[in-house]
Design an enzyme around this catalytic site. Structure first.
Site, PDB file in Angstrom:
ATOM      1  N   GLU A 140      24.620  41.500  72.838  1.00  0.00           N
ATOM      2  CA  GLU A 140      24.523  41.285  71.396  1.00  0.00           C
ATOM      3  C   GLU A 140      23.592  40.130  71.073  1.00  0.00           C
ATOM      4  O   GLU A 140      22.653  40.240  70.317  1.00  0.00           O
ATOM      5  CB  GLU A 140      25.901  40.870  70.841  1.00  0.00           C
ATOM      6  N   ASN A 190      38.532  34.671  64.870  1.00  0.00           N
ATOM      7  CA  ASN A 190      37.226  35.188  64.449  1.00  0.00           C
ATOM      8  C   ASN A 190      37.256  36.700  64.239  1.00  0.00           C
ATOM      9  O   ASN A 190      37.044  37.185  63.146  1.00  0.00           O
ATOM     10  CB  ASN A 190      36.159  34.838  65.485  1.00  0.00           C
ATOM     11  N   LYS A 214      45.031  23.090  74.447  1.00  0.00           N
ATOM     12  CA  LYS A 214      45.786  21.985  73.833  1.00  0.00           C
ATOM     13  C   LYS A 214      46.397  21.073  74.896  1.00  0.00           C
ATOM     14  O   LYS A 214      47.622  20.837  74.900  1.00  0.00           O
ATOM     15  CB  LYS A 214      46.898  22.536  72.920  1.00  0.00           C
TER      16      LYS A 214
END
Lengths: 501, 501
Positions: free
Chosen positions: B291, B381, B405
């Site tokens: 892409e 997203n 995290k």
């Protein structure tokens, strides 16, 4: 009685004719055995039964690779002899299913279009060692005329060091000419598959093999163990009627040609019922590009509605098989069987723009589909070709009854307990209650359409309650879920025998 | 200063040159607006900014269809003006994400290869009404020379009644000739896509449009709002090294050509780091079919490793963009941009046999992948092209750090909280800890390989404990899950801020 030598057209091959026991003796423990067969159609029978006897005596296990499910003389006999270490890519046999779900058989559940190439690439745990393929006949050049299915036979024959051909004299010679065998090259040399219409012929009417590559030829006269279809019930009739209403509107809106686009329909009774419903539809000049050709397709041909059907397997009911044999001269003009790598090809499904119609075990309010697992854990059959078609079709439908087990199970749940097709892959859901068209919708919009049109009234308030509480708890997030509760319907069923509170 | 008339090569079109405000005035509430742009590259800027001003004054909403994410002048400005009712098919903008996750924007998260055809089919809620497309220039015949991306522009221009072309003088004219525009016919007339190598050219170097179809031409000189890439850290370097070790072994085993197969790599820093790692690999004559062309691809070209890259978008960092401009004469010989329907085509991914490399938010012990949702509910997203490539590649990888995290989140969980790619679609998982090759394995086998090679040591005992208890509780069923506990890690994180007990 037919002399098998009449069907082995090169006399030099007659010396390779042996008993099933002799052929089975060449197989060693741990080998990868690739067989013909796709549904109980066109699978080898004599050699598998002979090998099952060895398995019983010798504590003997192999890995079984097929097209899809196969009949009891192979899946059943080997499982009952505890003879299968690994099974792929699909199954429907009770004995195998039991061993998949008690840890005895390692089962690799694959997209059916992926199997042949993964086998050629060497991605499935080595190459296929032995190919066992059912045939109508062997040509002068040693090529194989298949029977009622093609599945992965062409690739298995190509790759295997040992090729055993079962010439099955119960299979009519009129099957010759109904096959179209095309094996794509592998990357980086692969070319476009040169097929643009369901009735295109792009390959050979036989499986290329050659005289030297054949190890043994074994006679067999056991027929395909075809299975009856369930009677078409009111729910299936309702789903079929919903489909036709929906398609009529698509035509009216200019989103679908009047003769539709090539139909793909999954295996089994609901799928067959949906196809049968088209017999009384207004559509003419239909075509089929699918895996399995079932009774409903014969109905469509007889009604003059279906001009051509392409599949990888003929899987009629016992009555359907008789009907096919009785009129094989006509049916053979309108049916072609292809390797499943072609029948299920994503390239072709998208090019032809198929209408993909498959059944779900359950689907959730946000549009995910479970095709394989009961209550998240137990394997039912497998994904089969549903993913090949659902992802790539022009229009993708999933069908299910809104409830199961007399209402103790809702087929529409807050979250699927297993996911085989995601929210990105489905256009329309149909149950006996109605049609949920989720094209272009966001998850929260999908949920309302699915609950309203597809869920059973007994479960609609519970689903709406879950959705609304999840929306409030998460602040109307994109896909509102309560992680504590998302699978609670399945937990409750496991504990109490019903999803109802 | 460049006179826009130099770039509008037919003087008859000069009369259609208007201000951004004049062009924006033609847009009505509720319209479907299809724009150019794929990542912050090649999207229109002037007209969107002008429309955002109207949106602020007029309580004005439209539906925004693009190639993928776009820059702040479009996604950001419209979201901040509360101007978007529906957004598809992908986004990365903070303002949009917030509104997707508070119920203000309905977001339709689609496979990127599906968008153009679904738009043409009329499946997305009507047809596209207005196309707004950024261009380098307009030819004598009224055809459009695109800029740094192609996305869905060709189909939007074809279908829209109103076509607005933003001629962006900040985009260098050397981009002309870098595009290859092919729009497939729709079923039942679709033909094979005639591409067999990444560098094949099968279409036109412009978007077919024609003088009459252009409604307005608007000048713009705002550059693409490209974004910096994160520095390559030790974890990314480790993943890249694992990939190269794995590929080396595939070559050794005869399962991969020495120059590999065409590479596809997802968007973002990890994907870019993995590509960068190939600069110091032993491979030569690499090709790319992907892409998005990021900085790492320029490194590979400069190192003489990459012979050709095909994509739908140029998405370098600010430094990468400067580097591209400085040496555009050389890069343009080795790069082509295609519509995303072609760049992401399942047909081509499978034919070329791409190596699909994408990143996961989390994956589970049985091999399912979550690419989109945080803790099952919040959209990050979108799926983008990952599904197009993962399903159809020769070899499919997913990458993730083993923890997030600072260890409060394990990226490997008992069950994914959202599933975008199923167990049927992934070959290999890579974290900084190692490589899990799950090809051909059953779910229970996959679980052990994934826990051993990919999970963080802090979570390995917890994952093994879950697996073993689930096996015992279910009798070693195919996919052993505890419905009560499968999502408990996510629940715990939501409640306590950590997945650890």
């Amino acid at each position: 009685m037919i002399d098998i030598r009449d069907r082995v057209r090169n006399a030099a091959l007659h010396g390779k004719i042996v008993s099933a026991e002799e052929a089975a003796a060449i197989i060693k423990p741990g080998m990868n055995i690739g067989t013909s067969g796709f549904t109980p159609a066109g699978y080898p029978k004599a050699v598998p039964l002979a090998l099952a006897e060895r398995m019983k005596k010798e504590n003997f296990q192999v890995n079984l690779w097929t097209g899809a499910s196969v009949g009891k003389e192979l899946d059943g006999a080997w499982a009952e002899a505890n003879g299968i270490a690994r099974r792929l890519p699909y199954q429907t046999n009770e004995a195998i299913r039991k061993q998949i779900n008690n840890g005895k058989i390692a089962y690799t559940d694959l997209h059916l279009s992926h199997v042949a190439q993964m086998s050629r690439y060497g991605f499935l745990g080595g190459k296929v060692n032995v190919a066992i393929v059912e045939a109508c006949a062997i040509t002068e050049d040693g090529n194989i005329i298949p029977t009622t299915s093609l599945g992965n036979s062409p690739s298995f024959v190509k790759d295997a060091d040992i090729v055993i051909v079962e010439v099955n004299t119960s299979q009519p010679m009129e099957l010759e000419g109904m096959h179209d065998v095309y094996i794509p090259q592998d990357p980086p040399c692969r070319q476009p598959i040169p097929l643009t219409k369901p009735d295109d012929r792009i390959g050979t009417p036989y499986i290329p093999c050659g005289v030297d590559k054949i190890t043994y030829i074994v006679p067999c006269d056991l027929p395909d163990a075809v299975r009856p279809l369930a009677a078409i019930d009111d729910d299936a009739r309702a789903m079929s009627a919903h489909l036709i209403d929906f398609l009529n509107n698509e035509i009216k809106q200019g989103r679908m040609p009047k003769n539709l686009l090539p139909l793909q329909s999954g295996v089994g009774s609901v799928a067959n019922a949906v196809v049968c419903g088209l017999v009384n539809s207004p559509y003419e000049n239909l075509s089929v590009f699918t895996e399995v050709i079932q009774d409903g397709m014969f109905d469509l041909i007889d009604a003059g509605k279906l001009t051509f059907a392409s599949g990888t397997s003929l899987t009629p009911s016992p009555e359907g098989l008789q009907r096919f044999y009785d009129n094989i001269g006509e049916y053979r003009k309108k049916i072609v069987l292809r390797p499943q790598e072609i029948a299920n090809s994503p390239e072709l499904a998208r090019r032809l723009g198929i209408i993909a119609m498959n059944t779900a075990i359950e689907f959730d309010i946000f549009g995910h589909v479970n095709s394989t697992h009961i209550m998240g854990s137990k394997m039912m059959n497998g994904i089969g070709g549903s993913g090949d078609f659902a992802r790539n079709g022009y229009l993708t439908f999933f069908f299910s009854n809104s409830i199961a087990k007399k209402g103790a199970i809702s087929s529409i749940v807050p979250m699927c307990s297993h996911i085989d097709h995601t929210e990105h892959d489905v256009d329309v859901f149909i149950t006996e209650r109605g049609v949920a068209d989720v094209r272009g919708l966001s998850p929260k919009e999908r949920a309302r359409v699915i609950i309203k049109h597809c869920a059973h009234p007994d479960y609609q308030p519970l689903l709406t309650d879950y959705l609304e509480r999840a929306e409030k708890a998460t602040g109307f997030v994109h896909t509102p879920h309560l992680m504590d509760e998302a699978l609670s319907w399945h937990s409750r069923f496991i504990q109490t025998g019903t999803m109802k509170k």
